[in-house]
Scaffold this motif. Structure first.
Motif, PDB file in Angstrom:
ATOM      1  N   ILE A  43       0.842  -1.202   0.000  1.00 36.99           N
ATOM      2  CA  ILE A  43       0.000   0.000   0.000  1.00 36.99           C
ATOM      3  C   ILE A  43       0.874   1.249   0.000  1.00 36.99           C
ATOM      4  N   ARG A  44       1.963   1.233   0.769  1.00 32.48           N
ATOM      5  CA  ARG A  44       2.846   2.395   0.840  1.00 32.48           C
ATOM      6  C   ARG A  44       3.507   2.670  -0.507  1.00 32.48           C
ATOM      7  N   VAL A  45       3.940   1.633  -1.186  1.00 33.73           N
ATOM      8  CA  VAL A  45       4.539   1.813  -2.514  1.00 33.73           C
ATOM      9  C   VAL A  45       3.499   2.343  -3.500  1.00 33.73           C
ATOM     10  N   SER A  46       2.287   1.845  -3.414  1.00 30.47           N
ATOM     11  CA  SER A  46       1.216   2.328  -4.289  1.00 30.47           C
ATOM     12  C   SER A  46       0.908   3.795  -4.021  1.00 30.47           C
ATOM     13  N   LEU A  47       0.916   4.181  -2.754  1.00 36.57           N
ATOM     14  CA  LEU A  47       0.682   5.584  -2.408  1.00 36.57           C
ATOM     15  C   LEU A  47       1.811   6.467  -2.920  1.00 36.57           C
TER      16      LEU A  47
END
Length: 74
Positions: A43-47
């Motif tokens: 999720i952090r990489v996607s954000l």
């Protein structure tokens, strides 16, 4: 429109910090390999990708600009 982009960027950064802190607590709580940790880091990489996309859109459309005093001096 510029205000909307700035609000979106701030919300994405806050969401990234929440995801990062959740991953950190998951890392310390679960000593074994955790799917929750992997999910939160994904999720952090996607954000991060979304933040880059919003920044590029803002600069290309002219809604965002650099306003630092040293811009254009060099």
């Amino acid at each position: 429109m510029a205000l909307l982009l700035k609000v979106i960027l701030i919300l994405l950064i806050i969401a990234m910090l929440v995801s990062l802190s959740g991953a950190l607590t998951s890392l310390f709580r679960d000593q074994s390999e955790s799917k929750r940790l992997l999910t939160l880091l994904t999720i952090r990489v996607s954000l991060a990708v979304l933040i880059i996309v919003v920044l590029v859109i803002g600069f290309v459309t002219g809604e965002l600009s650099q306003q630092a005093p040293w811009v254009g001096q060099y």
